[in-house]
Design a protein around this motif. Structure first.
Motif, PDB file in Angstrom:
ATOM      1  N   SER A 138       0.775  -1.194   0.117  1.00 44.97           N
ATOM      2  CA  SER A 138      -0.147   0.068   0.014  1.00 44.97           C
ATOM      3  C   SER A 138       0.922   1.414   0.176  1.00 44.97           C
ATOM      4  N   LYS A 139       1.894   1.333   0.685  1.00 47.15           N
ATOM      5  CA  LYS A 139       2.985   2.423   0.554  1.00 47.15           C
ATOM      6  C   LYS A 139       3.538   2.604  -0.718  1.00 47.15           C
ATOM      7  N   PHE A 140       3.797   1.539  -1.403  1.00 51.99           N
ATOM      8  CA  PHE A 140       4.498   1.718  -2.899  1.00 51.99           C
ATOM      9  C   PHE A 140       3.108   2.201  -3.599  1.00 51.99           C
ATOM     10  N   GLN A 141       2.114   1.480  -3.525  1.00 55.56           N
ATOM     11  CA  GLN A 141       0.939   2.193  -4.417  1.00 55.56           C
ATOM     12  C   GLN A 141       0.660   3.465  -4.382  1.00 55.56           C
ATOM     13  N   SER A 142       0.810   3.956  -3.214  1.00 58.70           N
ATOM     14  CA  SER A 142       0.419   5.329  -2.971  1.00 58.70           C
ATOM     15  C   SER A 142       1.554   6.153  -3.453  1.00 58.70           C
ATOM     16  N   SER A 143       2.689   5.772  -3.154  1.00 56.62           N
ATOM     17  CA  SER A 143       3.996   6.554  -3.582  1.00 56.62           C
ATOM     18  C   SER A 143       4.121   6.699  -5.293  1.00 56.62           C
ATOM     19  N   LEU A 144       3.802   5.438  -5.864  1.00 55.79           N
ATOM     20  CA  LEU A 144       3.552   5.565  -7.189  1.00 55.79           C
ATOM     21  C   LEU A 144       2.728   6.388  -7.826  1.00 55.79           C
ATOM     22  N   ASP A 145       1.514   6.368  -7.287  1.00 57.91           N
ATOM     23  CA  ASP A 145       0.365   6.970  -7.880  1.00 57.91           C
ATOM     24  C   ASP A 145       0.781   8.475  -8.028  1.00 57.91           C
ATOM     25  N   THR A 146       1.006   8.858  -6.876  1.00 61.16           N
ATOM     26  CA  THR A 146       1.548  10.295  -6.353  1.00 61.16           C
ATOM     27  C   THR A 146       2.826  10.798  -7.527  1.00 61.16           C
ATOM     28  N   SER A 147       3.607   9.865  -7.482  1.00 57.12           N
ATOM     29  CA  SER A 147       4.996  10.142  -8.413  1.00 57.12           C
ATOM     30  C   SER A 147       4.416  10.348  -9.712  1.00 57.12           C
ATOM     31  N   ILE A 148       3.766   9.395 -10.247  1.00 54.46           N
ATOM     32  CA  ILE A 148       3.500   9.433 -11.907  1.00 54.46           C
ATOM     33  C   ILE A 148       2.626  10.874 -11.983  1.00 54.46           C
ATOM     34  N   GLU A 149       1.556  11.214 -11.163  1.00 51.11           N
ATOM     35  CA  GLU A 149       0.798  12.235 -11.396  1.00 51.11           C
ATOM     36  C   GLU A 149       1.639  13.475 -11.419  1.00 51.11           C
ATOM     37  N   HIS A 150       2.670  13.295 -10.542  1.00 49.38           N
ATOM     38  CA  HIS A 150       3.890  14.689 -10.364  1.00 49.38           C
ATOM     39  C   HIS A 150       4.717  14.642 -11.714  1.00 49.38           C
ATOM     40  N   TRP A 151       5.160  13.576 -12.108  1.00 49.81           N
ATOM     41  CA  TRP A 151       5.763  13.472 -13.482  1.00 49.81           C
ATOM     42  C   TRP A 151       5.190  14.060 -14.619  1.00 49.81           C
ATOM     43  N   LEU A 152       3.712  13.579 -14.700  1.00 47.55           N
ATOM     44  CA  LEU A 152       2.996  14.266 -15.897  1.00 47.55           C
ATOM     45  C   LEU A 152       2.531  15.839 -15.791  1.00 47.55           C
ATOM     46  N   ASN A 153       2.215  16.213 -14.398  1.00 49.09           N
ATOM     47  CA  ASN A 153       1.928  17.545 -14.312  1.00 49.09           C
ATOM     48  C   ASN A 153       3.226  18.457 -14.455  1.00 49.09           C
ATOM     49  N   ALA A 154       4.309  17.959 -13.977  1.00 46.52           N
ATOM     50  CA  ALA A 154       5.506  18.630 -14.312  1.00 46.52           C
ATOM     51  C   ALA A 154       6.131  18.640 -15.776  1.00 46.52           C
ATOM     52  N   LEU A 155       5.871  17.721 -16.599  1.00 46.18           N
ATOM     53  CA  LEU A 155       5.990  17.613 -17.909  1.00 46.18           C
ATOM     54  C   LEU A 155       5.075  18.462 -18.803  1.00 46.18           C
ATOM     55  N   LYS A 156       3.825  18.540 -18.319  1.00 41.79           N
ATOM     56  CA  LYS A 156       2.953  19.309 -18.871  1.00 41.79           C
ATOM     57  C   LYS A 156       3.198  20.838 -18.686  1.00 41.79           C
ATOM     58  N   ILE A 157       3.605  21.283 -17.472  1.00 39.63           N
ATOM     59  CA  ILE A 157       3.986  22.596 -17.300  1.00 39.63           C
ATOM     60  C   ILE A 157       5.149  23.145 -17.981  1.00 39.63           C
ATOM     61  N   LYS A 158       5.966  22.033 -18.262  1.00 45.07           N
ATOM     62  CA  LYS A 158       7.517  22.509 -18.892  1.00 45.07           C
ATOM     63  C   LYS A 158       7.334  22.455 -20.126  1.00 45.07           C
ATOM     64  N   ALA A 159       6.453  21.641 -20.824  1.00 45.02           N
ATOM     65  CA  ALA A 159       5.973  21.759 -22.315  1.00 45.02           C
ATOM     66  C   ALA A 159       5.085  22.670 -22.919  1.00 45.02           C
ATOM     67  N   GLU A 160       4.097  23.182 -22.041  1.00 44.25           N
ATOM     68  CA  GLU A 160       3.276  24.182 -22.293  1.00 44.25           C
ATOM     69  C   GLU A 160       3.820  25.685 -22.274  1.00 44.25           C
ATOM     70  N   LYS A 161       5.217  25.693 -21.818  1.00 47.80           N
ATOM     71  CA  LYS A 161       5.732  27.044 -21.583  1.00 47.80           C
ATOM     72  C   LYS A 161       5.921  27.872 -22.991  1.00 47.80           C
TER      73      LYS A 161
END
Length: 179
Positions: free
Chosen positions: A156-179
């Motif tokens: 459950s700890k790994f699942q939670s961390s993975l879900d959060t991490s992937i969302e962070h990756w995607l949002n950060a990539l979106k911010i960078k690419a949309e500049k």
């Protein structure tokens, strides 16, 4: 009498630590994970997320495939370094959430797909990133599986961390690419 009891307790504690150390070493040393172009759908931890980015796929790909600069837009990553060109078979080193990781690119299809896998202490992960463009927007679908003795133990700890991490990756990539 007191010394003898203390020595027994100390011996028991040291023996317990030795058994734990041997067990962890054995689990790490004898673990055998299978790499593939897809995630392991039988792994104890699996995540799938997607995002739409208001930028052409070529721009998103250029940012994403520049591994050495991931840490400029993705703050969870420290000291990324690719050991060659961005193509299948090339490895890269990086740190994420305190873990040092050596990953190997399994699949690279320019502007379409990237897949990599790699071990970390007690874990093995397979990531796949799918890129597609429609009307100047890029859709990314990310899948990741994690397995290993530590992942199974702390699922459950790994699942939670993975879900959060992937969302962070995607949002950060979106911010960078949309500049």
């Amino acid at each position: 009498m007191k010394n003898k009891a203390l020595k027994k307790i100390l011996f028991g504690f040291v023996s317990f630590l030795l058994v734990i150390a041997i067990t962890v070493f054995s689990l790490e040393y004898f673990s055998n994970y299978k790499t593939s172009k897809t995630i392991n759908y039988n792994a104890p931890v699996i995540a799938k997320k997607s995002i739409v980015i208001n930028a052409p796929v070529e721009k998103v790909w250029e940012i994403f495939s520049d591994v050495n600069n991931w840490d400029t837009w993705q703050k969870e990553i420290v000291t990324p370094k690719i050991n060659g060109v961005f193509k299948a078979g090339t490895s890269f080193n990086w740190k994420s959430n305190g873990l040092t990781i050596i990953s190997t690119l399994q699949t690279v299809e320019t502007n379409k797909m990237v897949g990599w896998s790699g071990p970390a202490f007690g874990a093995f992960a397979i990531h796949t990133w799918h890129f597609s463009e429609h009307n100047g927007q890029t859709t990314i679908i990310v899948e990741e599986s994690m397995e290993g003795w530590l992942v199974a133990l702390l699922k459950s700890k790994f699942q939670s961390s993975l879900d959060t991490s992937i969302e962070h990756w995607l949002n950060a990539l979106k911010i960078k690419a949309e500049k």
